[in-house]
Design a protein around this motif. Structure first.
Motif, mmCIF file in Angstrom:
data_model
loop_
_atom_site.group_PDB
_atom_site.id
_atom_site.type_symbol
_atom_site.label_atom_id
_atom_site.label_comp_id
_atom_site.label_asym_id
_atom_site.label_seq_id
_atom_site.Cartn_x
_atom_site.Cartn_y
_atom_site.Cartn_z
ATOM 1 N N TYR A 136 65.248 17.788 -46.859
ATOM 2 C CA TYR A 136 64.779 17.204 -47.853
ATOM 3 C C TYR A 136 65.886 17.019 -48.866
ATOM 4 O O TYR A 136 66.871 17.955 -49.190
ATOM 5 C CB TYR A 136 63.713 18.358 -48.560
ATOM 6 C CG TYR A 136 62.613 18.639 -47.767
ATOM 7 C CD1 TYR A 136 61.508 17.862 -47.543
ATOM 8 C CD2 TYR A 136 62.584 19.904 -47.049
ATOM 9 C CE1 TYR A 136 60.441 18.260 -46.664
ATOM 10 C CE2 TYR A 136 61.632 20.257 -46.244
ATOM 11 C CZ TYR A 136 60.375 19.262 -46.235
ATOM 12 O OH TYR A 136 59.189 19.637 -45.332
ATOM 13 N N THR A 137 66.085 15.800 -49.565
ATOM 14 C CA THR A 137 67.048 15.299 -50.308
ATOM 15 C C THR A 137 66.566 14.929 -51.576
ATOM 16 O O THR A 137 65.570 14.219 -51.627
ATOM 17 C CB THR A 137 67.827 14.178 -49.496
ATOM 18 O OG1 THR A 137 68.263 14.728 -48.230
ATOM 19 C CG2 THR A 137 68.973 13.885 -50.696
ATOM 20 N N ALA A 138 67.177 15.270 -52.637
ATOM 21 C CA ALA A 138 66.549 14.862 -53.939
ATOM 22 C C ALA A 138 67.805 13.955 -54.662
ATOM 23 O O ALA A 138 68.810 13.768 -54.484
ATOM 24 C CB ALA A 138 66.607 16.063 -55.015
ATOM 25 N N GLN A 139 67.302 13.128 -55.607
ATOM 26 C CA GLN A 139 68.239 12.195 -56.227
ATOM 27 C C GLN A 139 68.358 12.617 -57.516
ATOM 28 O O GLN A 139 69.310 13.435 -57.651
ATOM 29 C CB GLN A 139 67.259 10.894 -56.286
ATOM 30 C CG GLN A 139 67.033 9.894 -55.129
ATOM 31 C CD GLN A 139 66.433 8.561 -55.227
ATOM 32 O OE1 GLN A 139 66.152 8.313 -56.444
ATOM 33 N NE2 GLN A 139 65.937 8.136 -54.018
ATOM 34 N N LYS A 140 67.870 12.405 -58.863
ATOM 35 C CA LYS A 140 68.272 12.492 -59.974
ATOM 36 C C LYS A 140 68.073 13.943 -60.599
ATOM 37 O O LYS A 140 68.606 14.452 -61.493
ATOM 38 C CB LYS A 140 67.947 11.686 -61.021
ATOM 39 C CG LYS A 140 68.349 10.180 -60.842
ATOM 40 C CD LYS A 140 67.539 9.097 -61.740
ATOM 41 C CE LYS A 140 68.161 7.603 -61.541
ATOM 42 N NZ LYS A 140 67.560 6.854 -62.429
ATOM 43 N N ALA A 141 66.951 14.652 -59.897
ATOM 44 C CA ALA A 141 66.322 15.799 -60.327
ATOM 45 C C ALA A 141 66.200 16.946 -59.400
ATOM 46 O O ALA A 141 65.951 16.377 -58.419
ATOM 47 C CB ALA A 141 65.173 15.477 -61.254
ATOM 48 N N PRO A 142 66.282 18.220 -59.591
ATOM 49 C CA PRO A 142 66.226 19.117 -58.609
ATOM 50 C C PRO A 142 64.637 19.174 -58.370
ATOM 51 O O PRO A 142 63.828 18.967 -59.299
ATOM 52 C CB PRO A 142 66.511 20.204 -59.416
ATOM 53 C CG PRO A 142 66.482 20.263 -60.809
ATOM 54 C CD PRO A 142 66.744 18.849 -61.233
ATOM 55 N N LEU A 143 64.238 19.398 -57.140
ATOM 56 C CA LEU A 143 62.889 19.402 -56.731
ATOM 57 C C LEU A 143 62.542 20.785 -55.875
ATOM 58 O O LEU A 143 63.605 21.274 -55.431
ATOM 59 C CB LEU A 143 62.624 18.387 -55.777
ATOM 60 C CG LEU A 143 62.971 16.920 -56.078
ATOM 61 C CD1 LEU A 143 62.934 16.125 -55.147
ATOM 62 C CD2 LEU A 143 61.888 16.447 -57.388
ATOM 63 N N SER A 144 61.533 21.461 -55.941
ATOM 64 C CA SER A 144 61.023 22.541 -55.543
ATOM 65 C C SER A 144 59.598 22.751 -55.161
ATOM 66 O O SER A 144 58.953 21.504 -55.451
ATOM 67 C CB SER A 144 61.633 23.718 -56.373
ATOM 68 O OG SER A 144 60.866 23.779 -57.584
ATOM 69 N N GLY A 145 59.095 23.876 -55.106
ATOM 70 C CA GLY A 145 57.490 24.215 -54.915
ATOM 71 C C GLY A 145 57.250 24.000 -53.462
ATOM 72 O O GLY A 145 57.976 24.823 -52.787
ATOM 73 N N GLU A 146 56.015 23.459 -53.128
ATOM 74 C CA GLU A 146 55.457 23.614 -51.881
ATOM 75 C C GLU A 146 55.709 22.169 -51.270
ATOM 76 O O GLU A 146 55.378 21.171 -51.855
ATOM 77 C CB GLU A 146 54.359 24.096 -51.838
ATOM 78 C CG GLU A 146 54.065 25.578 -52.112
ATOM 79 C CD GLU A 146 52.659 25.825 -52.640
ATOM 80 O OE1 GLU A 146 51.760 24.965 -52.555
ATOM 81 O OE2 GLU A 146 52.493 26.965 -52.736
ATOM 82 N N PHE A 147 55.956 22.148 -49.821
ATOM 83 C CA PHE A 147 56.249 20.753 -49.059
ATOM 84 C C PHE A 147 55.093 20.915 -47.963
ATOM 85 O O PHE A 147 54.874 21.920 -47.457
ATOM 86 C CB PHE A 147 57.468 20.733 -48.770
ATOM 87 C CG PHE A 147 58.585 20.562 -49.946
ATOM 88 C CD1 PHE A 147 59.040 19.456 -50.277
ATOM 89 C CD2 PHE A 147 59.051 21.827 -50.356
ATOM 90 C CE1 PHE A 147 59.816 19.139 -51.445
ATOM 91 C CE2 PHE A 147 59.993 21.748 -51.454
ATOM 92 C CZ PHE A 147 60.420 20.304 -51.939
ATOM 93 N N LEU A 148 54.541 19.751 -47.655
ATOM 94 C CA LEU A 148 53.726 19.697 -46.579
ATOM 95 C C LEU A 148 54.239 18.924 -45.313
ATOM 96 O O LEU A 148 54.891 18.109 -45.294
ATOM 97 C CB LEU A 148 52.562 18.984 -46.747
ATOM 98 C CG LEU A 148 51.485 18.662 -45.782
ATOM 99 C CD1 LEU A 148 50.542 19.983 -45.251
ATOM 100 C CD2 LEU A 148 50.394 17.444 -45.921
ATOM 101 N N GLU A 149 54.406 19.854 -44.345
ATOM 102 C CA GLU A 149 54.506 19.276 -42.766
ATOM 103 C C GLU A 149 53.582 19.333 -41.841
ATOM 104 O O GLU A 149 52.772 20.378 -41.765
ATOM 105 C CB GLU A 149 56.020 19.978 -42.191
ATOM 106 C CG GLU A 149 57.245 19.618 -43.139
ATOM 107 C CD GLU A 149 57.700 18.293 -42.936
ATOM 108 O OE1 GLU A 149 57.399 17.647 -41.884
ATOM 109 O OE2 GLU A 149 58.173 17.870 -43.966
ATOM 110 N N VAL A 150 53.399 18.113 -40.947
ATOM 111 C CA VAL A 150 52.563 18.240 -39.904
ATOM 112 C C VAL A 150 53.451 18.119 -38.621
ATOM 113 O O VAL A 150 53.845 17.550 -38.187
ATOM 114 C CB VAL A 150 51.599 16.901 -39.862
ATOM 115 C CG1 VAL A 150 50.606 16.830 -38.881
ATOM 116 C CG2 VAL A 150 50.708 16.974 -41.464
ATOM 117 N N ILE A 151 52.781 19.309 -37.630
ATOM 118 C CA ILE A 151 53.314 19.415 -36.300
ATOM 119 C C ILE A 151 52.308 19.309 -35.650
ATOM 120 O O ILE A 151 51.589 20.331 -35.148
ATOM 121 C CB ILE A 151 54.133 20.825 -36.445
ATOM 122 C CG1 ILE A 151 54.963 21.210 -37.562
ATOM 123 C CG2 ILE A 151 54.990 21.033 -35.015
ATOM 124 C CD1 ILE A 151 56.197 20.273 -37.513
#
Length: 660
Positions: free
Chosen positions: A438-453
């Motif tokens: 996961y790569t961010a541009q201008k702002a830091p990002l956090s929280g929860e992320f969805l992945e499908v396997i």
């Protein structure tokens, strides 16, 4: 051929300045950004930019290159794809290169040579830890923050990380080579491939050159002859301290497994530096007339030549004038990146057999005996395999028998998030190892992320997955509102602005071939994108992947002097969500979890006056006060990656007019 002109635009953010260099890959220019910074841009040659597969690979590698940040690495800032032009924008380093230093000063004092090489190894250690191999270490690709000899500790910058790797992918697929003949590791010549130990070897060659004024295998003959000496010859001894030579000899070992890692090499060199303070530079080493051979040189360029050709060359290398050597480049110190043609070469033993023209071999007694022995051996091998082969080690029916790998990068999201996925199948384990970056541009990002396997095929059960690097749990549709099969919720990830983080998953599925692995990775990516961009989904789950925009809302009329109520409304695929505001100013209490996720909280939020002084913004940039009467006013906002936001027009009146 010149790729650009001074003053010409490069994308929407840069303009070309001066051309400062060129090479096999492209030209290097200074560029001026819209905010006035001077950067450098490497513009790739048209034959590279016109290759769709190469452009796609660059896009896939973008997050890796942008995330490779260290004080000893020239940082990649941007990548521009514009029509037929492909450019990599990076920091501009004004002190020249080590090549310039060598031309001006000749051999360096040993303490300086070892200090510079140690900093190169520092850069390689960072890159190797992230799975990036340079593949073209040489003085031209080592830049200095200040011109030599004014530079000091911390001024070394290694450039072009990943560029040779990306450009060389198609070359290697066509059984060719990429690299610089004078700096090529022997395994690249003998096997057609190299990894981190190859970077260590090339840096050993660079250190040798800093000490001696020339590379160890430079000498007479074609560039192919120079490259082959890495395999067949010992580096000539130079008059340096024995301790220095021992370390240098270890870096130049023919066996990659015998070389130290980049981190260990840096440590060894630094331990020697204090004892070399009084050592003067040695005289420039003369080019030897011949080289001492190693006892058992490896066969050269396996995969780039036929087996017969390699056998003939290894047993009796012909003279330069009797052999049409492959063209590796204009000079031994120039990077080459071109395929090498195959030629039909019959071994001399075969020619002698044809001259005899004896009785057909299959009718001889010797042939009959060999055939009988081979048949008996084949029967024994089959019986032994059936009886002795452990059942637990047998490959699954239809499973690939070789290592497979693939990569995929999603389009950047409005929040500035880019997701890159790489999958590697290991037949020895029967499992896929999935890496999600996961790569961010201008702002830091956090929280929860969805992945499908997903499973390998439609209808397959969701596989059991073991995650590393994140707190993982199954996505619950009743909680998140996203009803997606085989979904995982990843928590605990914090992506810094301009940086990246990774999570890895071990998945016990066995693809049949490369096509099946590609389809599996693509299916997971498409399922996650479809779920997070579904307009029917309500709620605030996975904001970093789902947020499409931000609306700035204010009252239609404001009384002066009073604070201006500003509401930031999140916009999902299904439209604006007025029930769950992102932020309300003036604020009371803690920022919302959504704001924390998409911009790191209030520090990533700013308001500004949009009506020429009628509004006052406090020093925090978070509270706005209406000051002057005006019939039409707006407030501007910046929310993380969402910039240039503006409210609809509103009016500012006095309290008396309001009562009227």
């Amino acid at each position: 051929m010149q790729f650009a002109q001074t003053g010409e635009a490069l994308g929407a953010t840069y303009r070309f300045g001066e051309r400062v260099g060129s090479g096999a890959v492209g030209e290097v220019w200074t560029v001026i950004s819209t905010d006035g910074r001077t950067l450098a841009a490497k513009v790739l040659r048209p034959e590279h930019a016109d290759d769709p597969s190469l452009v796609e690979r660059f896009v896939r590698e973008r997050s890796v290159l942008l995330g490779l940040q260290d004080s000893h690495i020239v940082t990649v800032r941007d990548m521009v794809v514009e029509g037929p032009r492909l450019a990599i924008v990076m920091d501009y380093v004004a002190g020249g290169s080590l090549r310039d230093a060598l031309k001006g000063a000749g051999p360096l004092p040993p303490k300086d040579a070892l200090s510079v090489a140690a900093e190169v190894f520092d850069a390689l250690a960072v890159a190797h830890a992230r799975g990036v191999t340079h593949r073209d270490i040489k003085p031209d690709n080592v830049l200095l923050a200040r011109p030599w000899p004014d530079c000091g500790p911390g001024d070394v910058r290694v450039s072009d990380f990943g560029i040779s790797d990306v450009v060389g992918e198609r070359i290697r697929q066509t059984t060719g080579l990429i690299g610089t003949p004078q700096y090529m590791p022997p395994e690249l010549i003998s096997q057609g491939r190299s990894g981190p130990p190859g970077d260590v070897y090339s840096t050993g060659v660079l250190l040798y050159e800093l000490l001696a004024g020339r590379t160890p295998f430079a000498g007479p003959g074609t560039d192919f002859s120079v490259a082959y000496r890495h395999v067949s010859s010992r580096p000539p001894r130079i008059p340096v301290d024995d301790a220095v030579w021992d370390v240098l000899d270890g870096l130049l070992s023919k066996d990659p497994a015998q070389r130290p890692t980049a981190r260990v090499a840096a440590s060894r060199l630094r331990r020697l530096v204090p004892g070399l303070a009084a050592s003067a530079p040695i005289a420039r080493a003369d080019t030897p007339a011949d080289f001492d051979p190693v006892e058992r040189p490896a066969t050269v360029v396996r995969g780039a030549f036929t087996d017969e050709e390699l056998t003939v060359f290894a047993s009796a290398p012909p003279a330069d004038d009797a052999w049409e050597a492959p063209d590796l480049g204009e000079a031994g110190s120039a990077t080459i990146a071109r395929p090498m043609l195959r030629r039909e070469v019959r071994p001399r033993a075969e020619a002698r057999l044809e001259e005899r023209d004896a009785t057909p071999f299959w009718r001889t007694r010797k042939a009959l005996l060999l055939a009988s022995a081979a048949a008996l051996l084949l029967v024994a091998m089959v019986i032994g395999f059936v009886v002795l082969a452990p059942t637990g080690q047998q490959a699954a029916p239809g499973a690939a028998s070789e290592k497979l790998s693939t990569q995929l990068q999603d389009t950047a999201l409005p929040t500035g998030l880019t997701i890159s996925r790489g999958a590697t199948y290991e037949p020895s384990t029967g499992q896929i190892r999935l890496t999600v970056a996961y790569t961010a541009q201008k702002a830091p990002l956090s929280g929860e992320f969805l992945e499908v396997i997903p499973g390998l095929a439609d209808g397959d059960a969701c596989p059991a997955v073991t995650w590393e690097g994140a707190t993982a749990s199954r996505n619950q549709a009743s909680v998140t509102g996203l009803d997606v099969e085989c979904g995982w919720k990843l928590a605990g990830l914090k992506v810094p602005a301009g940086g990246s983080v990774q999570a890895t998953a071990t998945v016990p599925v066995t693809p049949a071939d490369q096509q099946a692995l590609d389809a599996w990775l693509r299916a997971g990516s498409e399922a996650a994108t479809a779920a997070t961009q579904d307009p029917a989904v309500k709620g605030t789950a996975y904001p970093v992947q789902r947020l499409k925009g931000v609306e700035v809302r204010t009252p239609a009329r404001v009384v002066t002097p009073s604070p201006l109520k500003i509401t930031l409304v999140p916009v999902w695929a299904g439209g604006a969500d007025e029930l769950n505001p992102l932020y309300v100013s003036p604020a009371s209490g803690k920022p919302s979890q959504m704001l924390e996720a998409v911009t790191g909280g209030e520090k990533g939020l700013r308001f500004a006056d949009g009506c020429g002084g009628a509004l006052a913004v406090d020093s925090s940039g978070l509270t706005v006060t209406a000051l002057q009467i005006t019939p039409q006013c707006t407030v501007r906002a910046s929310v993380g990656n969402f910039t240039e936001l503006q409210s609809p027009a509103f009016g500012i009146t006095s309290r008396e007019n309001s009562q009227d």
